[in-house]
Design an enzyme around this catalytic site. Structure first.
Site, mmCIF file in Angstrom:
data_model
loop_
_atom_site.group_PDB
_atom_site.id
_atom_site.type_symbol
_atom_site.label_atom_id
_atom_site.label_comp_id
_atom_site.label_asym_id
_atom_site.label_seq_id
_atom_site.Cartn_x
_atom_site.Cartn_y
_atom_site.Cartn_z
ATOM 1 N N ARG A 108 87.254 119.307 20.778
ATOM 2 C CA ARG A 108 85.837 119.225 20.443
ATOM 3 C C ARG A 108 85.113 118.454 21.545
ATOM 4 O O ARG A 108 85.733 117.709 22.308
ATOM 5 C CB ARG A 108 85.645 118.527 19.094
ATOM 6 C CG ARG A 108 86.319 119.240 17.919
ATOM 7 C CD ARG A 108 86.143 118.443 16.635
ATOM 8 N NE ARG A 108 86.722 119.125 15.481
ATOM 9 C CZ ARG A 108 87.985 118.951 15.066
ATOM 10 N NH1 ARG A 108 88.779 118.121 15.724
ATOM 11 N NH2 ARG A 108 88.443 119.611 14.009
ATOM 12 N N LYS B 33 88.541 114.519 14.518
ATOM 13 C CA LYS B 33 87.847 114.643 13.240
ATOM 14 C C LYS B 33 88.752 114.138 12.118
ATOM 15 O O LYS B 33 89.927 114.487 12.055
ATOM 16 C CB LYS B 33 87.474 116.111 12.993
ATOM 17 C CG LYS B 33 86.492 116.311 11.849
ATOM 18 C CD LYS B 33 86.026 117.745 11.798
ATOM 19 C CE LYS B 33 84.982 117.949 10.705
ATOM 20 N NZ LYS B 33 84.510 119.347 10.648
ATOM 21 N N HIS C 115 81.426 123.932 21.826
ATOM 22 C CA HIS C 115 82.314 124.301 20.726
ATOM 23 C C HIS C 115 82.746 125.774 20.817
ATOM 24 O O HIS C 115 83.778 126.151 20.262
ATOM 25 C CB HIS C 115 81.634 124.047 19.377
ATOM 26 C CG HIS C 115 82.596 123.777 18.267
ATOM 27 N ND1 HIS C 115 83.240 122.565 18.097
ATOM 28 C CD2 HIS C 115 83.060 124.578 17.270
ATOM 29 C CE1 HIS C 115 84.026 122.630 17.041
ATOM 30 N NE2 HIS C 115 83.943 123.833 16.524
ATOM 31 N N ARG D 225 86.064 126.094 22.342
ATOM 32 C CA ARG D 225 87.130 125.801 21.362
ATOM 33 C C ARG D 225 87.455 127.065 20.558
ATOM 34 O O ARG D 225 88.616 127.384 20.314
ATOM 35 C CB ARG D 225 86.668 124.671 20.443
ATOM 36 C CG ARG D 225 87.604 124.333 19.281
ATOM 37 C CD ARG D 225 87.049 123.109 18.556
ATOM 38 N NE ARG D 225 87.600 122.930 17.216
ATOM 39 C CZ ARG D 225 88.716 122.257 16.961
ATOM 40 N NH1 ARG D 225 89.412 121.732 17.947
ATOM 41 N NH2 ARG D 225 89.134 122.108 15.718
ATOM 42 N N HIS E 271 93.105 121.344 12.255
ATOM 43 C CA HIS E 271 92.530 121.756 10.977
ATOM 44 C C HIS E 271 93.393 121.237 9.831
ATOM 45 O O HIS E 271 94.617 121.394 9.849
ATOM 46 C CB HIS E 271 92.450 123.284 10.882
ATOM 47 C CG HIS E 271 91.342 123.869 11.676
ATOM 48 N ND1 HIS E 271 91.259 125.211 11.978
ATOM 49 C CD2 HIS E 271 90.237 123.300 12.238
ATOM 50 C CE1 HIS E 271 90.178 125.441 12.696
ATOM 51 N NE2 HIS E 271 89.542 124.300 12.862
ATOM 52 N N TYR F 170 89.826 132.835 12.947
ATOM 53 C CA TYR F 170 90.195 133.476 14.214
ATOM 54 C C TYR F 170 90.909 134.808 14.026
ATOM 55 O O TYR F 170 91.043 135.566 14.975
ATOM 56 C CB TYR F 170 91.015 132.488 15.051
ATOM 57 C CG TYR F 170 90.223 131.231 15.270
ATOM 58 C CD1 TYR F 170 89.118 131.225 16.115
ATOM 59 C CD2 TYR F 170 90.506 130.069 14.551
ATOM 60 C CE1 TYR F 170 88.333 130.094 16.270
ATOM 61 C CE2 TYR F 170 89.724 128.930 14.705
ATOM 62 C CZ TYR F 170 88.643 128.953 15.560
ATOM 63 O OH TYR F 170 87.859 127.848 15.699
#
Length: 282
Positions: free
Chosen positions: A126, A151, A219, A222, A245, A254
């Site tokens: 990120r 995150k 982003h 990414r 994630h 994706y």
């Protein structure tokens, strides 16, 4: 409210967004927010939707900030029936092809901006994670990049591309930046990392110079990282770990973006044996 956020170890970006949202709420009514209630929140929510034309996701973020303020700071009750959260919408981002990513990298204005964009694409980091990378996070012995405090305050490792490692070493030797602990130090203060806005600016300028018609932002690289990995045959679980994630459903995005896999999947119609003659000839 700031103390409550810090005690719960909220991320700096979240703290900043929450405080701005409550400040905006108070400014809208020209009144201290502790004197406002559910009626005002509903009116403010309608304002965000109808007049400011914010998306459902953005409105939900504003409501999350207000909910924290009323429950955690003021110790008041919060009724979901009175202030329902808007249903989230999810749009698929437009992905750059591998050729377009190469065009973007070649079009970077400076070698410094090019290496920043290369690192974004090669690591799937990120924007905020990239700017806080340190020299010590590049582990050439294990060929991994340590991403720390991502995150959710979580650390993770991603692969270190040999091509990226060679570029980073050349970049570091050229600029003689051994005195800085940051991988990408600020041009103004070497004891601080570059700003996330600098990365945004590098993306936009490179896209303009490359003549790309798609909207390009940090982003997006990414998203390209994950999509191109999946198209190359990488396992979804591995991509989930690389992206950091928590839930696999976030990684399933994706699957929808992987055009090469979609194009290589035959339609069930193609497996049927059909009479190719027009109906009037049967």
């Amino acid at each position: 409210m700031l103390e409550e956020l810090q005690l719960r170890n909220y991320a700096q970006n979240t703290i900043r967004h929450y405080l701005r949202a409550v400040e905006d709420f108070a400014r809208h009514f020209h009144c201290s927010p502790d004197r406002l209630g559910p009626r005002h929140i509903r009116e403010y929510q309608a304002e965000l939707f109808k007049k400011r034309k914010l998306s459902a996701n953005s409105v939900g973020q504003h409501l999350a900030a207000l909910r924290f303020f009323y429950i955690k700071t003021l110790r008041r009750t919060w009724s979901l029936a009175d202030t329902p959260y808007p249903k989230k919408t999810r749009h698929l981002p437009t992905i750059l092809s591998r050729e377009e990513v190469a065009q973007l990298l070649h079009a970077a204005r400076t070698p410094g901006e090019r290496i920043v964009l290369m690192t974004l694409y090669a690591s799937g980091a990120r924007n905020a994670e990239l700017t806080h990378l340190k020299v010590s996070d590049i582990d050439s012995q294990r060929m991994v990049v340590h991403i720390r405090g991502g995150k959710g305050r979580k650390d993770r490792d991603v692969m270190l591309s040999p091509k990226l490692l060679a570029a980073l070493r050349a970049h570091w030797r050229y600029y003689h930046r051994k005195s800085s602990t940051w991988l990408f130090p600020s041009n103004f203060r070497k004891d601080r990392p570059i700003d996330t806005k600098t990365v945004w600016y590098a993306c936009q300028k490179a896209a303009q110079r490359a003549g790309l018609q798609k909207r390009v932002y940090p982003h997006l690289l990414r998203h390209c990282f994950a999509t191109h990995l999946y198209e190359a045959g990488a396992d979804l679980r591995a991509i989930q770990v690389l992206l950091g994630h928590e839930d696999l459903k976030d990684t399933l995005l994706y699957v929808h973006l992987a055009i090469q896999r979609l194009n290589s999947t035959a339609s069930p119609l193609d497996s049927l044996t059909l009479n190719d003659k027009p109906p009037d000839e049967n």
